[in-house]
Design a protein around this motif. Structure first.
Motif, PDB file in Angstrom:
ATOM      1  N   UNK A   1      -6.191  10.333  -5.321  1.00  0.00           N
ATOM      2  CA  UNK A   1      -5.638   9.052  -6.047  1.00  0.00           C
ATOM      3  C   UNK A   1      -4.229   8.784  -5.797  1.00  0.00           C
ATOM      4  N   UNK A   2      -3.257   9.697  -5.657  1.00  0.00           N
ATOM      5  CA  UNK A   2      -1.999   9.470  -5.291  1.00  0.00           C
ATOM      6  C   UNK A   2      -1.825   8.463  -4.101  1.00  0.00           C
ATOM      7  N   UNK A   3      -2.492   8.872  -3.105  1.00  0.00           N
ATOM      8  CA  UNK A   3      -2.559   8.303  -1.732  1.00  0.00           C
ATOM      9  C   UNK A   3      -2.968   6.519  -1.964  1.00  0.00           C
ATOM     10  N   UNK A   4      -4.097   6.800  -2.813  1.00  0.00           N
ATOM     11  CA  UNK A   4      -4.566   5.055  -3.047  1.00  0.00           C
ATOM     12  C   UNK A   4      -3.564   4.408  -3.824  1.00  0.00           C
ATOM     13  N   UNK A   5      -2.778   4.916  -4.650  1.00  0.00           N
ATOM     14  CA  UNK A   5      -1.637   4.465  -5.520  1.00  0.00           C
ATOM     15  C   UNK A   5      -0.495   3.938  -4.643  1.00  0.00           C
ATOM     16  N   UNK A   6      -0.270   4.990  -3.767  1.00  0.00           N
ATOM     17  CA  UNK A   6       0.996   4.725  -3.003  1.00  0.00           C
ATOM     18  C   UNK A   6       0.660   3.721  -1.662  1.00  0.00           C
ATOM     19  N   UNK A   7      -0.414   3.893  -1.352  1.00  0.00           N
ATOM     20  CA  UNK A   7      -0.816   2.661  -0.317  1.00  0.00           C
ATOM     21  C   UNK A   7      -0.870   1.551  -1.005  1.00  0.00           C
ATOM     22  N   UNK A   8      -1.358   1.261  -2.173  1.00  0.00           N
ATOM     23  CA  UNK A   8      -1.264  -0.226  -2.936  1.00  0.00           C
ATOM     24  C   UNK A   8       0.068  -0.481  -3.040  1.00  0.00           C
ATOM     25  N   UNK A   9       0.617   0.397  -3.268  1.00  0.00           N
ATOM     26  CA  UNK A   9       2.581  -0.173  -3.733  1.00  0.00           C
ATOM     27  C   UNK A   9       3.270  -0.330  -2.467  1.00  0.00           C
TER      28      UNK A   9
END
Length: 680
Positions: free
Chosen positions: A55-63
């Motif tokens: 989940x953190x990777x998804x959020x960091x990727x989007x940002x």
């Protein structure tokens, strides 16, 4: 749903999340990811940490994909596009698993990316679906998960605006249900966070009110959860107490509850075995240390302007004056000192060493250092702190701060924040009143290592006057330990230059501490002795400052300044410079005369400066060396005449005869020698 999720799937999803595009994540993928956050299932404990990583990777990727736009809102909007359909779908279902999955996933999203979670939470109709889910599928498990979600949401202003009165009533009702302790504590935490947030929200935010007086009953509930060792709810209870422990009335109640304190401190593991078993909970330890700091922290020391602003703020508050006065009284220095004593008795000191040993949290280290700083404010507590290993705790915290600062050369100022300076100041306080061996142990390397942190604290742009004063005092104590340490202090980049600037401070104690440190460095360091006795053009101005400080009202300052002159006076260059000061300013002999005998230069109606044997001795040494080092007959004739004209000879005669403030034989002998050299 959990049976379809495994580590291989999460690893594959992590690879997808790390790709440049987020569009390769299907709704099915996200639904399976969400199921990994479910609190139940045999694999839940092992899957959940990996799910947080994904989940953190998804959020960091989007940002990261929106960094070029430099628009946080665009990144949040992208994440809402990714996650909102899943959350809306799950809360639109009526079955227990879907609702539980939706609550668990949105709870996780609040912890990983609160901006996108907030945007989803405030969408029209979602809060109603969240609260309806408890009625559609009533179960303690779902109620707890929903309560955790509401608790996280209550920490955000926008979310508090959509919390309805009905939700508050439901939370208040569940706090009184003792048959489900975990639900009771989780609901209590949500109400506490809502109440604390409401206190700072403007009326137009629409934050609902928590029932009056509930905070004190909730505090009892939280304390009981700790004392009864309710392990399932321990983390929620500690978090709630961390919020509540900022209230002065509750601070006093908590500190006066020894069983509660004992159990609270016991939550921090003190054996390495606990770490080997993986039992250490960083969030729990952080909460415990935060509570400790809240209970024993002093109010900020304000200057006059800040005090006036605080008065205006208090006048603007609508709370009854009596309650303000009570809170103010319970948070004054005397009550804080009393609470510190109660916590020490309850065994708080070993907690700090354990807390920083078993975790790698910067927040825990900072709160531990701040707490120790409060405790060592009182001198009588410092020995106890040293016995409990407090100095080692502070050294470890400082070492981590310096390592994290990524500074280049040791001479450069590292990027230390003003908050991190608390550890430096606490160690300085311990170093003022105890010998270096007591603070740092027999290892001389530990004493060498602390010189740089003290130099940083002294020169840091954010350090305040008190921190600089205490640092200079600590360095003075270190410099007196051995010439080797004094020499190392002298070599610290920029340190002596800073201390020389502090000689000009208006504050008496700061000026006194600075001249005392320089006096010790002159006596212990050849480098500093040469700095003040060489043939540099600056030597005369430096000596002039010491001479001026030998004439101030503060006796300790005069002792240190005249002591520096006496130590330097055997050097011929110093004697020449002092003689020149006498010829140019006509101040050297009068000041020396006043040190020998304060009555010699003033009328009987004028105030007579205090003197003591130390000042007499220093003056006699200075004048003996000046007379002894002056070989030129013409100059000797001039200084002899000026010495007689200002009463210096008469003052020396009185001292030599024992008619002054001292009858000490070495001092009388020194005065006699000075007279002999003058006559020669």
């Amino acid at each position: 749903m959990t049976s379809e999720v495994n580590h291989d799937f999460l690893n594959q999803l992590l690879k997808k999340a790390q790709m440049p595009s987020q569009h390769n994540l299907s709704l099915g993928d996200l639904k399976l990811l969400a199921s990994a956050f479910l609190p139940t299932g045999a694999e839940a404990p092992s899957l959940r940490p990996k799910a947080y990583v994904v989940l953190s990777a998804i959020c960091q990727g989007a940002r990261s994909s929106q960094k070029k736009e430099k628009d946080e809102n665009a990144a949040t909007h992208l994440l809402v596009q990714i996650f909102a359909p899943l959350v809306v779908q799950l809360f639109g279902e009526t079955d227990h698993v879907s609702l539980l999955t939706g609550a668990a996933f949105l709870t996780a999203l609040f912890q990983v990316d609160p901006q996108s979670a907030t945007s989803i939470f405030v969408r029209d109709g979602l809060v109603e679906n969240v609260t309806d889910s408890v009625e559609l599928s009533p179960s303690p498990e779902l109620s707890i998960e929903i309560t955790h979600l509401l608790g996280l949401a209550c920490g955000h202003k926008a979310c508090r605006a959509v919390i309805s009165t009905q939700i508050v009533q439901w939370l208040d009702f569940t706090t009184q249900q003792t048959t489900e302790p975990a639900l009771q504590i989780a609901s209590s935490l949500a109400l506490i966070k809502l109440s604390k947030g409401a206190a700072s929200d403007p009326p137009e935010n629409g934050t609902p009110n928590v029932p009056a007086g509930r905070m004190y009953s909730l505090a009892i509930t939280m304390c009981e959860a700790i004392t009864s060792r309710e392990t399932e709810s321990c983390l929620d209870a500690v978090e709630g107490l961390a919020y509540l422990s900022t209230d002065p009335v509750l601070k006093d109640q908590f500190a006066k509850n020894p069983p509660f304190l004992t159990e609270l401190f016991g939550l921090v593991p003190t054996k390495k075995m606990a770490v080997q078993k993986g039992d250490t909970n960083t969030s729990l330890i952080y909460g415990v240390v935060a509570i400790i700091y809240n209970l024993i922290s002093y109010r900020p020391r304000l200057n006059e302007e800040q005090e006036q602003m605080e008065k205006l703020k208090r006048m603007a508050k609508v709370a009854p004056p009596q309650s303000n006065n009570e809170a103010s009284t319970l948070d004054d220095d005397e009550h804080v000192k009393a609470r510190i004593g109660l916590l020490i008795t309850a065994g708080v000191l070993p907690v700090f060493a354990a807390a920083i040993t078993f975790t790698d949290s910067a927040g825990i280290r900072q709160n531990a250092a701040r707490s120790i700083l409060c405790i060592v404010e009182e001198k009588e507590n410092r020995g106890k702190v040293l016995q409990a290993g407090g100095a080692k705790v502070l050294q470890a915290v400082i070492k981590q701060s310096l390592s994290a600062s990524n500074s280049g050369a040791k001479s450069s100022m590292p990027s230390i924040s003003s908050q991190e300076l608390d550890a430096f100041q606490a160690l300085a306080k311990l170093s003022i009143t105890s010998s270096p061996v007591q603070v740092f142990g027999p290892n001389i390397g530990a004493i060498y290592d602390v010189i740089r942190p003290f130099s940083i604290l002294l020169q840091h742009p954010s350090s305040n006057l008190l921190q600089r004063f205490e640092t200079v005092m600590a360095l003075t104590n270190l410099a007196s330990h051995s010439p080797d340490i004094a020499s190392r202090i002298a070599k610290a980049d920029g340190l002596v230059d800073k201390v020389e600037l502090l000689l000009l401070e208006d504050h008496v104690l700061m000026r006194r501490a600075s001249v005392e440190l320089l006096c010790n460095l002159i006596a212990g360091s050849d480098e500093i002795f040469d700095r003040y006795s060489g043939d540099s053009p600056n030597v005369a101005s430096k000596l002039h400052i010491f001479l001026a400080l030998s004439d101030v009202e503060d006796v300790p300052t005069r002792l240190a300044a005249s002591g520096a002159l006496a130590t330097l006076s055997p050097a011929p260059n110093v004697c020449k410079a002092l003689t020149k000061l006498q010829f140019d300013k006509h101040r050297f002999f009068p000041i020396i005369t006043q040190l020998l005998d304060p009555t010699s230069l003033v009328d009987t109606e004028d105030a007579i400066m205090d003197t003591n044997p130390g000042l007499v001795h220093r003056a006699a040494v200075c004048i003996a060396n000046v007379f002894g080092n002056t070989k030129d007959k013409a100059i000797r004739d001039i200084i002899s005449r000026e010495a007689k004209a200002c009463g210096l000879v008469e003052a020396l005669i009185r001292v030599a005869k024992g008619e002054g403030v001292t009858k000490d034989a070495p001092i009388l002998h020194q005065a006699t020698q000075a007279l002999k050299l003058l006559k020669e």
